[in-house]
Scaffold this active site. Sequence first.
Site, PDB file in Angstrom:
ATOM      1  N   GLY A  49     -83.582 -12.049 -27.672  1.00 36.90           N
ATOM      2  CA  GLY A  49     -84.417 -13.094 -28.276  1.00 36.90           C
ATOM      3  C   GLY A  49     -85.868 -12.741 -28.537  1.00 36.90           C
ATOM      4  CD  GLU A 104     -87.059 -14.368 -21.671  1.00 38.63           C
ATOM      5  OE1 GLU A 104     -86.818 -14.395 -22.892  1.00 38.63           O
ATOM      6  OE2 GLU A 104     -86.162 -14.408 -20.810  1.00 38.63           O
ATOM      7  CG  ASP A 105     -86.318 -15.764 -26.450  1.00 38.91           C
ATOM      8  OD1 ASP A 105     -86.368 -15.810 -25.203  1.00 38.91           O
ATOM      9  OD2 ASP A 105     -85.231 -15.739 -27.060  1.00 38.91           O
ATOM     10  CG  ASP A 108     -83.230 -23.761 -21.336  1.00 43.44           C
ATOM     11  OD1 ASP A 108     -83.582 -24.809 -20.787  1.00 43.44           O
ATOM     12  OD2 ASP A 108     -82.167 -23.680 -21.986  1.00 43.44           O
ATOM     13  CE  LYS A 136     -85.013 -25.103 -24.738  1.00 38.32           C
ATOM     14  NZ  LYS A 136     -83.542 -25.156 -24.798  1.00 38.32           N
ATOM     15  CG  PHE A 157     -79.975 -25.270 -28.947  1.00 37.69           C
ATOM     16  CD1 PHE A 157     -79.887 -24.326 -27.928  1.00 37.69           C
ATOM     17  CD2 PHE A 157     -79.520 -24.927 -30.210  1.00 37.69           C
ATOM     18  CE1 PHE A 157     -79.358 -23.068 -28.170  1.00 37.69           C
ATOM     19  CE2 PHE A 157     -78.989 -23.669 -30.461  1.00 37.69           C
ATOM     20  CZ  PHE A 157     -78.910 -22.735 -29.439  1.00 37.69           C
ATOM     21  CB  VAL A 158     -85.661 -24.320 -30.496  1.00 37.70           C
ATOM     22  CG1 VAL A 158     -86.309 -25.678 -30.327  1.00 37.70           C
ATOM     23  CG2 VAL A 158     -85.862 -23.483 -29.239  1.00 37.70           C
ATOM     24  CG  ASP A 164     -78.592 -16.450 -30.073  1.00 37.46           C
ATOM     25  OD1 ASP A 164     -79.404 -16.623 -29.137  1.00 37.46           O
ATOM     26  OD2 ASP A 164     -77.364 -16.449 -29.898  1.00 37.46           O
ATOM     27  NE  ARG A 170     -80.041 -12.654 -31.589  1.00 31.25           N
ATOM     28  CZ  ARG A 170     -80.120 -13.185 -30.370  1.00 31.25           C
ATOM     29  NH1 ARG A 170     -81.216 -13.764 -29.962  1.00 31.25           N
ATOM     30  NH2 ARG A 170     -79.091 -13.124 -29.541  1.00 31.25           N
TER      31      ARG A 170
END
Length: 187
Positions: A49, A104-105, A108, A136, A157-158, A164, A170
Site C-alpha cells: 500500500g 504506512e499508507d 486501521d 482511522k 473503507f478507502v 487497494d 491502487r
Amino acid sequence: MPERLTINGDTFEPFITEDEIRTRIQSLAGRINTDYKGKTPIFIGVLNGSFIFLADLIREITVDCEMDFFKLSSYGDAKISSGQVKLLKNLNCEVEGRDILVVEDIVDSGLSIAFIKNIIEKENPKSLKFVSLLLKKGVPKLDFPIDYVGFEIPPDFVIGYGLDYAQKVRNLKSIYRLAPQGTTHTA
Ligand code: IMP
Ligand code: MG
C-alpha cells in the site's frame, strides 16, 4: 476526477483530491526535513500500500536518506482486516544504530504497525518513528503515537493512491471512500 466509481458492485465517492494529498505531503516532508537535519534516516515502506505515498514523500525529502521495504499481508481480498499479520518480505538493511522512519499508507486496527514496531525494536535502532498518510480515527488501539499523520479519517473503507480493493485500483490518483449504503448509483 470522476464523481463516483463502482467496483465489484460497491460505490465509492471522491474523498481526498490529488492537490490535497500533494499539499499535505509537502507539509509532512517539511517537518521531517527539520526534525532529521544532519541525520541520514532510513525510510521503511510497508508494501504494497505505501509505495505511492513513499515515492511522493521521499521526493520532498532534502536530507540524505536511504530506503527499504517490508511486505506484509493482512487483508486478503476483503474490506475488513483478517486480524492476522503475515511477514512476506523482511528488511535487507542494517537497522542497529540507525534513525528509522516507518512509512504506512493507512493505520486501521494498528495491528500491522505494532507488528513492525516489535520487529524493528529488537534490532536496536537509534530512533524509531512512524509516518502514515491516513489514520482511522478512534479505531487504532495503539499504545504509541503515529508521529507524522497526513489525514485523520473516519473508519470508512478507502481506496486509491496505493490503497487497494481486492488488489485493484491502487493506481487511482486520488482517494475515494465507500459511499454510505442507500446512495449507490453508477457514475
Ligand atoms: P491495520 O493492520 O488494520 O492497521 O491495517 C493495515 C493495512 O491494511 C494497511 O497498511 C493497508 O494496507 C490495509 N488497509 C487498512 N484499511 C484499509 C482501507 O480502508 N482500504 C484499503 N486498505 C486498507
Ligand atoms: Mg499497508
